[in-house]
Enzyme design. Structure first.
Site, PDB file in Angstrom:
ATOM      1  N   ARG A 192       7.695 -50.780   4.862  1.00 32.03           N
ATOM      2  CA  ARG A 192       7.588 -50.450   3.348  1.00 32.03           C
ATOM      3  C   ARG A 192       8.754 -50.509   2.819  1.00 32.03           C
ATOM      4  O   ARG A 192       9.285 -51.059   1.899  1.00 32.03           O
ATOM      5  CB  ARG A 192       6.598 -49.392   2.895  1.00 32.03           C
ATOM      6  CG  ARG A 192       6.385 -49.296   1.619  1.00 32.03           C
ATOM      7  CD  ARG A 192       5.866 -48.138   0.952  1.00 32.03           C
ATOM      8  NE  ARG A 192       4.598 -47.472   2.015  1.00 32.03           N
ATOM      9  CZ  ARG A 192       3.619 -48.062   2.050  1.00 32.03           C
ATOM     10  NH1 ARG A 192       3.193 -49.266   1.088  1.00 32.03           N
ATOM     11  NH2 ARG A 192       2.443 -47.379   2.732  1.00 32.03           N
ATOM     12  N   TYR A 193       9.610 -49.433   3.373  1.00 29.97           N
ATOM     13  CA  TYR A 193      10.919 -49.123   3.059  1.00 29.97           C
ATOM     14  C   TYR A 193      11.905 -49.857   3.611  1.00 29.97           C
ATOM     15  O   TYR A 193      11.850 -50.263   4.838  1.00 29.97           O
ATOM     16  CB  TYR A 193      11.378 -47.596   3.233  1.00 29.97           C
ATOM     17  CG  TYR A 193      10.296 -46.630   2.573  1.00 29.97           C
ATOM     18  CD1 TYR A 193      10.276 -46.398   1.208  1.00 29.97           C
ATOM     19  CD2 TYR A 193       9.410 -46.135   3.317  1.00 29.97           C
ATOM     20  CE1 TYR A 193       9.581 -45.485   0.650  1.00 29.97           C
ATOM     21  CE2 TYR A 193       8.455 -45.106   2.664  1.00 29.97           C
ATOM     22  CZ  TYR A 193       8.555 -44.895   1.439  1.00 29.97           C
ATOM     23  OH  TYR A 193       7.687 -44.154   0.829  1.00 29.97           O
TER      24      TYR A 193
ATOM     25  N   ARG B 192      13.589 -48.388   7.136  1.00 31.59           N
ATOM     26  CA  ARG B 192      12.823 -47.532   8.534  1.00 31.59           C
ATOM     27  C   ARG B 192      11.410 -48.268   8.304  1.00 31.59           C
ATOM     28  O   ARG B 192      10.768 -48.576   7.524  1.00 31.59           O
ATOM     29  CB  ARG B 192      12.725 -46.085   7.980  1.00 31.59           C
ATOM     30  CG  ARG B 192      12.253 -45.697   6.562  1.00 31.59           C
ATOM     31  CD  ARG B 192      12.868 -44.328   6.344  1.00 31.59           C
ATOM     32  NE  ARG B 192      12.473 -43.887   4.927  1.00 31.59           N
ATOM     33  CZ  ARG B 192      12.905 -44.154   3.922  1.00 31.59           C
ATOM     34  NH1 ARG B 192      13.697 -45.116   3.841  1.00 31.59           N
ATOM     35  NH2 ARG B 192      12.058 -43.624   2.754  1.00 31.59           N
TER      36      ARG B 192
ATOM     37  N   CYS C 274      -6.120 -38.517  18.224  1.00 37.37           N
ATOM     38  CA  CYS C 274      -5.555 -37.393  17.849  1.00 37.37           C
ATOM     39  C   CYS C 274      -6.376 -36.365  18.436  1.00 37.37           C
ATOM     40  O   CYS C 274      -7.591 -36.375  19.117  1.00 37.37           O
ATOM     41  CB  CYS C 274      -5.796 -37.081  16.348  1.00 37.37           C
ATOM     42  SG  CYS C 274      -5.065 -38.242  15.334  1.00 37.37           S
TER      43      CYS C 274
ATOM     44  N   CYS D 270      -8.584 -34.597  11.306  1.00 36.78           N
ATOM     45  CA  CYS D 270      -8.688 -33.587  10.281  1.00 36.78           C
ATOM     46  C   CYS D 270      -9.357 -34.396   9.085  1.00 36.78           C
ATOM     47  O   CYS D 270      -9.180 -35.591   8.880  1.00 36.78           O
ATOM     48  CB  CYS D 270      -7.070 -33.609   9.802  1.00 36.78           C
ATOM     49  SG  CYS D 270      -5.917 -33.216  11.274  1.00 36.78           S
TER      50      CYS D 270
ATOM     51  N   CYS E 269      -7.455 -36.877   6.618  1.00 34.73           N
ATOM     52  CA  CYS E 269      -6.937 -37.652   7.228  1.00 34.73           C
ATOM     53  C   CYS E 269      -6.947 -38.955   6.338  1.00 34.73           C
ATOM     54  O   CYS E 269      -7.624 -39.594   5.944  1.00 34.73           O
ATOM     55  CB  CYS E 269      -7.219 -38.172   8.429  1.00 34.73           C
ATOM     56  SG  CYS E 269      -6.020 -39.485   9.404  1.00 34.73           S
TER      57      CYS E 269
ATOM     58  N   ARG F 226      -5.731 -41.756   7.177  1.00 40.37           N
ATOM     59  CA  ARG F 226      -5.903 -43.103   8.262  1.00 40.37           C
ATOM     60  C   ARG F 226      -7.343 -42.915   8.795  1.00 40.37           C
ATOM     61  O   ARG F 226      -7.519 -43.338  10.025  1.00 40.37           O
ATOM     62  CB  ARG F 226      -4.737 -43.179   9.134  1.00 40.37           C
ATOM     63  CG  ARG F 226      -3.549 -43.408   8.683  1.00 40.37           C
ATOM     64  CD  ARG F 226      -2.313 -43.945   9.412  1.00 40.37           C
ATOM     65  NE  ARG F 226      -1.145 -43.837   8.764  1.00 40.37           N
ATOM     66  CZ  ARG F 226      -0.271 -43.249   8.999  1.00 40.37           C
ATOM     67  NH1 ARG F 226       0.020 -42.562  10.195  1.00 40.37           N
ATOM     68  NH2 ARG F 226       1.004 -43.153   8.640  1.00 40.37           N
TER      69      ARG F 226
ATOM     70  N   ASP G 187      -3.364 -37.462  -0.267  1.00 37.63           N
ATOM     71  CA  ASP G 187      -3.595 -39.093  -0.526  1.00 37.63           C
ATOM     72  C   ASP G 187      -5.091 -39.186  -1.134  1.00 37.63           C
ATOM     73  O   ASP G 187      -5.950 -38.407  -0.595  1.00 37.63           O
ATOM     74  CB  ASP G 187      -3.273 -39.587   0.684  1.00 37.63           C
ATOM     75  CG  ASP G 187      -1.946 -39.695   1.097  1.00 37.63           C
ATOM     76  OD1 ASP G 187      -1.083 -39.671   0.039  1.00 37.63           O
ATOM     77  OD2 ASP G 187      -1.452 -39.940   2.531  1.00 37.63           O
TER      78      ASP G 187
ATOM     79  N   ASP H 214       2.614 -39.839  -2.341  1.00 34.70           N
ATOM     80  CA  ASP H 214       2.846 -41.149  -1.851  1.00 34.70           C
ATOM     81  C   ASP H 214       1.793 -42.103  -2.764  1.00 34.70           C
ATOM     82  O   ASP H 214       0.733 -41.829  -2.813  1.00 34.70           O
ATOM     83  CB  ASP H 214       2.293 -41.119  -0.460  1.00 34.70           C
ATOM     84  CG  ASP H 214       3.254 -41.991   0.487  1.00 34.70           C
ATOM     85  OD1 ASP H 214       3.514 -43.161  -0.197  1.00 34.70           O
ATOM     86  OD2 ASP H 214       3.066 -41.865   1.606  1.00 34.70           O
TER      87      ASP H 214
ATOM     88  N   LYS I 118       6.676 -43.060  -1.347  1.00 38.32           N
ATOM     89  CA  LYS I 118       6.757 -41.706  -1.798  1.00 38.32           C
ATOM     90  C   LYS I 118       7.730 -41.357  -2.985  1.00 38.32           C
ATOM     91  O   LYS I 118       8.597 -41.996  -2.843  1.00 38.32           O
ATOM     92  CB  LYS I 118       7.302 -40.778  -0.501  1.00 38.32           C
ATOM     93  CG  LYS I 118       6.205 -40.799   0.628  1.00 38.32           C
ATOM     94  CD  LYS I 118       6.811 -39.852   1.659  1.00 38.32           C
ATOM     95  CE  LYS I 118       5.958 -39.875   2.983  1.00 38.32           C
ATOM     96  NZ  LYS I 118       6.131 -41.436   3.623  1.00 38.32           N
TER      97      LYS I 118
HETATM   98  C1  LIG Z   1       6.385 -41.626   4.764  1.00 38.64           C
HETATM   99  C2  LIG Z   1       6.712 -43.153   5.172  1.00 38.64           C
HETATM  100  C3  LIG Z   1       7.956 -43.207   5.716  1.00 38.64           C
HETATM  101  C4  LIG Z   1       8.849 -42.078   5.874  1.00 38.64           C
HETATM  102  O1  LIG Z   1       9.538 -41.571   4.753  1.00 38.64           O
HETATM  103  P1  LIG Z   1      10.773 -40.594   4.442  1.00 38.64           P
HETATM  104  O2  LIG Z   1      10.774 -40.215   3.172  1.00 38.64           O
HETATM  105  O3  LIG Z   1      11.837 -41.133   5.143  1.00 38.64           O
HETATM  106  O4  LIG Z   1      10.147 -39.440   5.259  1.00 38.64           O
HETATM  107  C5  LIG Z   1       8.207 -44.236   6.262  1.00 38.64           C
HETATM  108  N1  LIG Z   1       7.147 -45.518   6.291  1.00 38.64           N
HETATM  109  C6  LIG Z   1       6.258 -45.292   5.554  1.00 38.64           C
HETATM  110  C7  LIG Z   1       5.221 -46.571   5.602  1.00 38.64           C
HETATM  111  C8  LIG Z   1       5.842 -44.016   5.109  1.00 38.64           C
HETATM  112  O5  LIG Z   1       4.573 -43.964   4.718  1.00 38.64           O
HETATM  113  S1  SF4 Z   2      -4.063 -35.926   9.794  1.00 37.43           S
HETATM  114 FE1  SF4 Z   2      -4.923 -37.807  10.709  1.00 37.43          FE
HETATM  115  S2  SF4 Z   2      -3.445 -38.890  12.070  1.00 37.43           S
HETATM  116 FE2  SF4 Z   2      -2.670 -36.825  11.651  1.00 37.43          FE
HETATM  117  S3  SF4 Z   2      -3.469 -35.446  13.079  1.00 37.43           S
HETATM  118 FE3  SF4 Z   2      -4.841 -35.319  11.556  1.00 37.43          FE
HETATM  119  S4  SF4 Z   2      -6.646 -36.873  12.272  1.00 37.43           S
HETATM  120 FE4  SF4 Z   2      -4.590 -37.326  13.294  1.00 37.43          FE
END
Ligand SMILES: *Cc1c(COP(=O)(O)O)cnc(C)c1O
Ligand code: SF4
Length: 345
Positions: A89-90, A93, A102, A106, A109, A111, A271, A308, A315
């Site tokens: 996305r960025y 990175r 996991c 949680c 979560c 995801r 989120d 986010d 973010k």
């Molecule tokens: C959160 C996130 C990151 C890391 O973001 P930082 O601000 O550098 O911690 C990188 N890629 C994705 C898709 C993210 O959601």
């Molecule tokens: S927040 Fe989601 S991905 Fe992270 S440890 Fe918990 S269940 Fe796993």
């Protein structure tokens, strides 16, 4: 991991569960698996329905309520996926999902759409494709190993992946996102930590949400990483209603983290994932809490409060407005005690 509790109906052997809670367990499991390690379960206060550990892992019927703004994939991660398992996305990175498993699931979560689902487990071909993508994109300076939880892989597999990444010349550093120090600290052995030392600097971002998670076992895990692995450990927390949305708890959590050798990095606005409304704290309240931290507490203990953006906006920081006014000659600031100061341009 083998001794995890994965049937929510077994919870009542260990903590008090009401009949009304239990009646929805079957339906809840269809949306998001249940799973907890004996260790994390042991942190729950048996008789307290509002225990901050319990609220993070025991399914609640509130999860079945889906607010209209909530999404299955709030951060649009699956849309920003040039190859399977990698979100880019960025510009500089990329986030790589190495496992969808996991130690603990949680309830908030982001995801939950794929975490805990065996269909989503990446295969070696996916890993090779992701590596090729990373090799051919020289703008990528950082790879974030995420999941699920990347520490669900074996030491050997993980080290092999880190070594492959280290061999890519444009990659500046590697980051690992894991909740194992919180949910199964025994995973972070001295031997595992020692294997990471070779790849210095490794940044590891963990996920403590409450000071009660900062146990002696967790502290030992962090100590292993720092002392034997030379790992730089940061933390991201999610601001969660009834868990850490008070000034006393946030301050306590952040001081406990620093005491263990962990730097608070982010405090996330929760989120907008399906069935998370009951965890949501308003942004106004979050900003107010941050205001009560800054200045009153060590700067080292203070995370950045971020949201986010739903829809994949990325973010952004949620700022506290210390700059009150600006004109052609000066700026007017308000300090942490509410006193105004004029600073000339
Ligand atoms: C959160 C996130 C990151 C890391 O973001 P930082 O601000 O550098 O911690 C990188 N890629 C994705 C898709 C993210 O959601
Ligand atoms: S927040 Fe989601 S991905 Fe992270 S440890 Fe918990 S269940 Fe796993």
């Amino acid at each position: 991991m083998q001794n995890r509790l994965t049937d929510p109906f077994e919870l009542k052997k260990y903590i008090s569960i009401s009949e009304s809670e239990e009646k929805d367990f079957d339906r809840l499991e269809k949306f998001f698996s249940f799973g907890v390690t004996p260790y994390y379960l042991s942190l729950i206060e048996k008789e307290n329905p509002n225990c901050p550990i319990r609220l993070q892992v025991v399914p609640r019927n509130d999860e079945l309520q889906h607010a209209e703004y909530e999404k299955l994939d709030p951060l649009a991660e699956d849309e920003n996926m040039p190859v399977k398992g990698l979100t880019h996305r960025y510009p500089d990175r990329a986030l790589w999902y190495l496992s969808h498993h996991c130690a603990v699931f949680c309830r908030f979560c982001t995801r939950k759409r794929k975490v805990g689902s065996s269909f989503e487990t990446p295969i070696s071909e996916d890993r090779e494709n992701a590596l090729s993508y990373l090799r051919s994109h020289s703008e990528i300076k950082e790879v974030i190993l995420s999941g699920g939880d990347p520490l669900s892989l074996s030491d050997d597999r993980l080290i092999e992946i880190i070594r492959s990444l280290k061999n890519i010349s444009h990659i500046n550093h590697i980051r690992i996102h894991t909740r194992y120090p919180v949910t199964l600290p025994f995973r972070i052995t001295k031997e595992f930590s020692e294997k990471l030392k070779e790849f210095f600097p490794i940044f590891l971002v963990t996920h403590f949400n409450h000071s009660r998670e900062c146990t002696d076992d967790a502290k030992k895990a962090i100590e292993n990483l720092v002392k034997h692995g030379g790992v730089i450990v940061l933390n991201q927390s999610v601001l969660l209603k009834g868990i850490n949305d008070s000034i006393d708890e946030l301050a306590k959590l952040n001081y406990s983290l620093v005491n263990m050798g962990v730097k608070p990095y982010y405090l996330h606005q929760c989120d907008e994932v399906f069935g998370s409304k009951h965890f949501k704290v308003s942004i106004e309240k979050g900003i107010e809490l941050m205001k009560q931290l800054r200045g009153f507490h060590s700067g080292i203990t203070i995370p950045n409060y971020v949201i986010d953006l739903t829809g994949g906006g990325g973010k952004i920081p949620l700022p506290t407005d210390y700059l009150k006014k600006t004109d052609t000659l000066s700026y007017e600031f308000e300090n942490f005690k509410g006193k105004k100061f004029n600073i000339l341009k």
